[in-house]
Design a protein around this motif. Sequence first.
Motif, PDB file in Angstrom:
ATOM      1  N   ARG A 130      20.135  71.773  51.522  1.00  0.00           N
ATOM      2  CA  ARG A 130      19.362  71.596  50.371  1.00  0.00           C
ATOM      3  C   ARG A 130      18.526  70.222  50.179  1.00  0.00           C
ATOM      4  O   ARG A 130      18.919  69.208  51.443  1.00  0.00           O
ATOM      5  N   ILE A 131      17.385  70.144  49.680  1.00  0.00           N
ATOM      6  CA  ILE A 131      16.505  68.889  49.755  1.00  0.00           C
ATOM      7  C   ILE A 131      16.600  68.343  48.263  1.00  0.00           C
ATOM      8  O   ILE A 131      16.832  69.051  47.279  1.00  0.00           O
ATOM      9  N   ILE A 132      16.895  66.963  48.430  1.00  0.00           N
ATOM     10  CA  ILE A 132      16.756  66.164  47.091  1.00  0.00           C
ATOM     11  C   ILE A 132      15.564  65.312  47.216  1.00  0.00           C
ATOM     12  O   ILE A 132      15.285  64.465  48.168  1.00  0.00           O
ATOM     13  N   ILE A 133      14.608  65.308  46.478  1.00  0.00           N
ATOM     14  CA  ILE A 133      13.480  64.524  46.397  1.00  0.00           C
ATOM     15  C   ILE A 133      13.602  63.224  45.691  1.00  0.00           C
ATOM     16  O   ILE A 133      14.088  63.478  44.427  1.00  0.00           O
ATOM     17  N   ARG A 134      13.413  62.039  46.330  1.00  0.00           N
ATOM     18  CA  ARG A 134      13.728  60.826  45.514  1.00  0.00           C
ATOM     19  C   ARG A 134      12.578  60.142  45.641  1.00  0.00           C
ATOM     20  O   ARG A 134      11.855  59.983  46.663  1.00  0.00           O
ATOM     21  N   GLU A 135      12.247  59.234  44.613  1.00  0.00           N
ATOM     22  CA  GLU A 135      11.102  58.428  44.434  1.00  0.00           C
ATOM     23  C   GLU A 135      11.455  57.178  45.090  1.00  0.00           C
ATOM     24  O   GLU A 135      12.479  56.506  44.902  1.00  0.00           O
ATOM     25  N   VAL A 136      10.557  56.519  45.762  1.00  0.00           N
ATOM     26  CA  VAL A 136      10.396  55.129  46.224  1.00  0.00           C
ATOM     27  C   VAL A 136      10.124  54.334  45.291  1.00  0.00           C
ATOM     28  O   VAL A 136       9.111  54.243  44.437  1.00  0.00           O
TER      29      VAL A 136
ATOM     30  N   GLY B  66      12.156  50.551  52.180  1.00  0.00           N
ATOM     31  CA  GLY B  66      11.930  51.183  50.825  1.00  0.00           C
ATOM     32  C   GLY B  66      13.190  51.293  50.133  1.00  0.00           C
ATOM     33  O   GLY B  66      14.240  51.646  50.604  1.00  0.00           O
ATOM     34  N   ILE B  67      13.441  51.124  49.105  1.00  0.00           N
ATOM     35  CA  ILE B  67      14.579  51.684  47.989  1.00  0.00           C
ATOM     36  C   ILE B  67      14.049  52.824  47.388  1.00  0.00           C
ATOM     37  O   ILE B  67      13.150  52.775  46.653  1.00  0.00           O
ATOM     38  N   LEU B  68      15.265  53.658  47.366  1.00  0.00           N
ATOM     39  CA  LEU B  68      14.901  55.265  46.544  1.00  0.00           C
ATOM     40  C   LEU B  68      15.661  55.141  45.460  1.00  0.00           C
ATOM     41  O   LEU B  68      16.708  54.561  45.164  1.00  0.00           O
TER      42      LEU B  68
END
Length: 168
Positions: A3-9, A23-25
Amino acid sequence: ENRIIIREVIKFTSHPTADLSVGILRTVGNHTNKLFSLTKEFPKIGEKIRTWSFPGPKEIEKNEKESEFKFPFRDAKGIITNHFPKGRDRHMLPFNCFEAEMEIKGGSSGGPVASMTGSVFGVNSTGIDGLNISYITSIHALFDLKLPNMLLPDETEGREVSIQEIID
């Protein structure tokens, strides 16, 4: 789990001279993904190492409006053959780096490089397709980088924090 979890930088900083950035997510739920630990230890000449990367992503067009991307995973092993604490040269790699007998493919730059115990000491910088030689940037340059407005566990107010403070 596939599975993929998209996280914002949410924060980003780069080193002024080394080819490194951090980068911190944003955290998603209680998902954590600590896969590696960082180390202050330099690998020794002849030490076995390992890297992980996703070289050569490919776009597969499904139709006019949709595409799918494939990211082939690559795991490579090698050994440290040299250490250049003051840089290999003045232009391409003028910072602390290592030479390794390890083939990395184009697109592997930025992948973690670790000892065989999983402690990350560097990131892939450069290699030449078809040759069993690569260069690895030491992560030591990152330790003094500052991240603004970080909220650490058990703290109630954000403050400037060094990478060193986070890994300690």
